[in-house]
Design an enzyme around this catalytic site. Structure first.
Site, PDB file in Angstrom:
ATOM      1  N   ASP A  92      55.172  55.651 -48.273  1.00  0.00           N
ATOM      2  CA  ASP A  92      55.442  55.624 -49.705  1.00  0.00           C
ATOM      3  C   ASP A  92      56.489  56.628 -50.170  1.00  0.00           C
ATOM      4  O   ASP A  92      56.521  57.006 -51.329  1.00  0.00           O
ATOM      5  CB  ASP A  92      54.135  55.898 -50.445  1.00  0.00           C
ATOM      6  CG  ASP A  92      53.432  57.132 -49.894  1.00  0.00           C
ATOM      7  OD1 ASP A  92      54.124  58.001 -49.311  1.00  0.00           O
ATOM      8  OD2 ASP A  92      52.204  57.252 -50.050  1.00  0.00           O
ATOM      9  N   GLU A 114      51.199  51.269 -42.910  1.00  0.00           N
ATOM     10  CA  GLU A 114      50.345  51.937 -43.903  1.00  0.00           C
ATOM     11  C   GLU A 114      50.503  51.276 -45.277  1.00  0.00           C
ATOM     12  O   GLU A 114      50.751  51.922 -46.297  1.00  0.00           O
ATOM     13  CB  GLU A 114      50.644  53.447 -44.009  1.00  0.00           C
ATOM     14  CG  GLU A 114      49.533  54.247 -44.669  1.00  0.00           C
ATOM     15  CD  GLU A 114      49.898  55.708 -44.882  1.00  0.00           C
ATOM     16  OE1 GLU A 114      50.887  56.008 -45.561  1.00  0.00           O
ATOM     17  OE2 GLU A 114      49.170  56.569 -44.350  1.00  0.00           O
ATOM     18  N   GLU A 128      54.916  58.346 -55.273  1.00  0.00           N
ATOM     19  CA  GLU A 128      54.460  57.543 -54.135  1.00  0.00           C
ATOM     20  C   GLU A 128      53.737  56.250 -54.532  1.00  0.00           C
ATOM     21  O   GLU A 128      53.896  55.227 -53.876  1.00  0.00           O
ATOM     22  CB  GLU A 128      53.558  58.383 -53.217  1.00  0.00           C
ATOM     23  CG  GLU A 128      54.309  59.442 -52.424  1.00  0.00           C
ATOM     24  CD  GLU A 128      54.475  60.766 -53.164  1.00  0.00           C
ATOM     25  OE1 GLU A 128      54.142  60.840 -54.369  1.00  0.00           O
ATOM     26  OE2 GLU A 128      54.943  61.728 -52.535  1.00  0.00           O
ATOM     27  N   HIS A 205      51.760  70.691 -51.677  1.00  0.00           N
ATOM     28  CA  HIS A 205      53.164  70.329 -51.923  1.00  0.00           C
ATOM     29  C   HIS A 205      53.347  69.250 -52.975  1.00  0.00           C
ATOM     30  O   HIS A 205      54.454  69.009 -53.422  1.00  0.00           O
ATOM     31  CB  HIS A 205      53.830  69.849 -50.626  1.00  0.00           C
ATOM     32  CG  HIS A 205      53.369  68.487 -50.180  1.00  0.00           C
ATOM     33  ND1 HIS A 205      54.046  67.343 -50.494  1.00  0.00           N
ATOM     34  CD2 HIS A 205      52.295  68.086 -49.471  1.00  0.00           C
ATOM     35  CE1 HIS A 205      53.415  66.299 -49.988  1.00  0.00           C
ATOM     36  NE2 HIS A 205      52.353  66.718 -49.359  1.00  0.00           N
ATOM     37  N   ARG A 207      54.156  66.802 -55.767  1.00  0.00           N
ATOM     38  CA  ARG A 207      55.066  66.923 -56.903  1.00  0.00           C
ATOM     39  C   ARG A 207      54.319  67.019 -58.234  1.00  0.00           C
ATOM     40  O   ARG A 207      54.680  67.784 -59.112  1.00  0.00           O
ATOM     41  CB  ARG A 207      55.982  65.693 -56.898  1.00  0.00           C
ATOM     42  CG  ARG A 207      57.148  65.717 -57.824  1.00  0.00           C
ATOM     43  CD  ARG A 207      58.039  64.515 -57.552  1.00  0.00           C
ATOM     44  NE  ARG A 207      58.879  64.709 -56.380  1.00  0.00           N
ATOM     45  CZ  ARG A 207      60.159  65.088 -56.414  1.00  0.00           C
ATOM     46  NH1 ARG A 207      60.748  65.311 -57.556  1.00  0.00           N
ATOM     47  NH2 ARG A 207      60.847  65.245 -55.314  1.00  0.00           N
ATOM     48  N   HIS A 238      55.037  74.912 -47.499  1.00  0.00           N
ATOM     49  CA  HIS A 238      56.021  73.818 -47.529  1.00  0.00           C
ATOM     50  C   HIS A 238      57.399  74.397 -47.806  1.00  0.00           C
ATOM     51  O   HIS A 238      57.532  75.412 -48.494  1.00  0.00           O
ATOM     52  CB  HIS A 238      55.633  72.836 -48.640  1.00  0.00           C
ATOM     53  CG  HIS A 238      56.218  71.464 -48.471  1.00  0.00           C
ATOM     54  ND1 HIS A 238      57.455  71.142 -48.964  1.00  0.00           N
ATOM     55  CD2 HIS A 238      55.750  70.368 -47.862  1.00  0.00           C
ATOM     56  CE1 HIS A 238      57.709  69.867 -48.671  1.00  0.00           C
ATOM     57  NE2 HIS A 238      56.704  69.373 -47.991  1.00  0.00           N
TER      58      HIS A 238
HETATM   59  N1  UDP Z   1      51.647  69.038 -41.085  1.00  0.00           N
HETATM   60  C1  UDP Z   1      52.373  69.715 -40.106  1.00  0.00           C
HETATM   61  N2  UDP Z   1      52.645  71.048 -40.300  1.00  0.00           N
HETATM   62  C2  UDP Z   1      52.250  71.730 -41.415  1.00  0.00           C
HETATM   63  C3  UDP Z   1      51.528  71.035 -42.411  1.00  0.00           C
HETATM   64  C4  UDP Z   1      51.248  69.670 -42.216  1.00  0.00           C
HETATM   65  O1  UDP Z   1      52.741  69.142 -39.092  1.00  0.00           O
HETATM   66  O2  UDP Z   1      52.538  72.933 -41.521  1.00  0.00           O
HETATM   67  C5  UDP Z   1      51.368  67.601 -40.893  1.00  0.00           C
HETATM   68  C6  UDP Z   1      49.952  67.158 -41.086  1.00  0.00           C
HETATM   69  O3  UDP Z   1      49.225  67.212 -39.885  1.00  0.00           O
HETATM   70  C7  UDP Z   1      50.078  65.727 -41.588  1.00  0.00           C
HETATM   71  C8  UDP Z   1      51.416  65.728 -42.279  1.00  0.00           C
HETATM   72  O4  UDP Z   1      52.101  66.908 -41.884  1.00  0.00           O
HETATM   73  O5  UDP Z   1      50.133  64.798 -40.525  1.00  0.00           O
HETATM   74  C9  UDP Z   1      51.228  65.722 -43.765  1.00  0.00           C
HETATM   75  O6  UDP Z   1      52.415  65.969 -44.391  1.00  0.00           O
HETATM   76  P1  UDP Z   1      52.506  66.300 -45.932  1.00  0.00           P
HETATM   77  O7  UDP Z   1      51.260  66.979 -46.370  1.00  0.00           O
HETATM   78  O8  UDP Z   1      53.797  67.007 -46.109  1.00  0.00           O
HETATM   79  O9  UDP Z   1      52.682  64.880 -46.594  1.00  0.00           O
HETATM   80  P2  UDP Z   1      51.655  63.769 -47.119  1.00  0.00           P
HETATM   81  O10 UDP Z   1      50.754  63.392 -45.996  1.00  0.00           O
HETATM   82  O11 UDP Z   1      50.935  64.353 -48.296  1.00  0.00           O
HETATM   83  O12 UDP Z   1      52.551  62.651 -47.521  1.00  0.00           O
END
Ligand code: UDP
Length: 380
Positions: A92, A114, A128, A205, A207, A238
């Site tokens: 997304d 997904e 998203e 993180h 938004r 982040h």
């Molecule tokens: N993640 C990572 N390192 C970090 C923090 C998160 O590799 O320091 C991984 C986590 O395991 C997950 C993904 O990043 O698979 C999630 O990313 P994020 O939270 O940025 O995005 P969202 O899932 O909310 O779209």
């Protein structure tokens, strides 16, 4: 052709790309947009993926419209030269929806990994929820992670025949990674792992939490650090400066708070497996932590991932400072409340989602059978 641009997409498409690379019937071409930079490259390295094309769109502080415009403009010539039979996008992000649109403009079928997650609120998560709905309108094949996401799509008028329930590929990625117990590059974290102390792992993180809500998260963490001096708070921060400016000033001088750069995925999954409690607004972390039996408190008002909430390992707590302090305090001081949430469940996949995705993409393009729908079982 798989197109992706951010860390979470890279993690979730890596198992699919691996399956496509090993496919007998399909050739794989990978394109990164570079919506994220270091965080994206780290994941590609870990999984041994060398992108064929890099659109290199990253620009500090770029608006959502700039990101979308750059992807459309720079992907189009690549589509023209590679002439892919299908374009695979994940999730997304602005990258995924712009890439889907670029493919659609050229009449190339879009495969959405997904597919079908819905929070029901077009403004949360932003952007998203809108991105995923737009992609659903133009995708030819919808790879839904759960039967709930399939039902969401059917309700919106997507033909059931165009949907396959695959499980979420994030569980494939997690299982490929967590057992390797990656060493921490930051020696403080290695010492922490050796110490055996309780860890509160935090990521933030989103938004829609920028600004006041995120300031509140910072204040809540500072209060928790003072109340629980025996608990170590680990915050991989982040890269976005908006996030850092809101949270980090509150944590200055607290000896039991470790702020790190974003952890490489292998290190992050190891930290997840060491954590006592996870506090996050992330989508992917909500899916991974339940598989490892970690209670997750989600700093959002709603979620498009209700399965683990229903299973009892994830709780939505919003972003109110008092509520964050109260909920974390309960888990850190009430053993019964902790045990009730700390049950390993796998509502999101069995680690074979990428294989089902590859089979179903092959079928879309004229070879073999479609994969059977995956059926969730709670493995308690
Ligand atoms: N993640 C990572 N390192 C970090 C923090 C998160 O590799 O320091 C991984 C986590 O395991 C997950 C993904 O990043 O698979 C999630 O990313 P994020 O939270 O940025 O995005 P969202 O899932 O909310 O779209």
């Amino acid at each position: 052709m798989t197109v992706y641009g951010t860390r979470p997409e890279a993690i979730k498409v890596a198992p699919v790309i691996k399956a496509l690379e090993e496919s007998d019937s399909l050739d794989s071409v990978t394109v990164v947009t570079g919506q994220h930079r270091e965080m994206l490259d780290q994941v590609n390295e870990l999984f041994g993926i060398e992108p064929d094309h890099d659109l290199d769109i990253f620009q500090h502080g770029a608006s959502l419209s700039t990101i979308v415009a750059r992807v459309l403009e720079r992907l189009d010539p690549v589509l023209e030269s590679e002439k892919p039979a299908a374009v695979v996008v994940q999730g997304d992000t602005s990258t995924s929806t712009a890439a889907a649109l670029a493919a659609f403009h050229r009449g190339i079928p879009v495969v959405h990994v997904e597919a079908g997650l819905r929070s029901g609120n077009i403004n949360s998560p932003f952007p998203e929820e809108a991105n995923r709905k737009i992609t659903s309108q133009i995708a030819a094949l919808h790879l839904a992670p759960t039967s709930t996401s399939k039902e969401n799509l059917v309700r919106e008028g997507v033909a059931a025949d165009d949907i396959v329930v695959t499980g979420n590929t994030v569980i494939d990625a997690l299982l490929m990674t967590v057992e390797k117990k990656a060493p921490f590059t930051d020696t403080n974290l290695e010492d922490l792992a050796d110490s055996g102390c309780r860890i509160l792992l935090v990521t933030t993180h989103r938004r829609e939490n920028w600004g006041g809500a995120m300031e509140g998260v910072g204040r809540a963490l500072a209060r928790l650090a003072r109340t629980f001096p025996d608990v170590e708070i680990v915050l991989p921060a982040h890269r976005n400066p908006v996030v850092r400016r809101a949270v980090l000033p509150h944590l200055d001088g607290l000896s039991n708070v470790t702020v790190t750069e974003p952890l490489a995925y292998g290190e992050f999954t190891r930290m997840l497996s060491l954590a006592t409690v996870v506090l996050t607004d992330s989508g992917g972390v909500q899916e991974e932590a339940p598989s490892l039996g970690k209670p997750v408190l989600v700093m959002r008002e709603n979620t498009e991932r209700p399965e683990a909430v229903d299973a009892g390992t994830v709780k939505l707590i919003g972003t109110d400072e008092e509520r964050i302090v109260d909920e974390v305090t309960t888990l850190l001081s009430d053993a019964a409340a902790y045990e009730a949430m700390a049950q390993a469940v796998n509502p999101y996949g069995d680690g074979r989602s990428a294989a089902r995705s590859e089979t179903s993409i092959g079928h879309l393009l004229g070879s073999g059978e479609r994969a059977e729908d995956w059926e969730m079982e709670f493995a308690r």
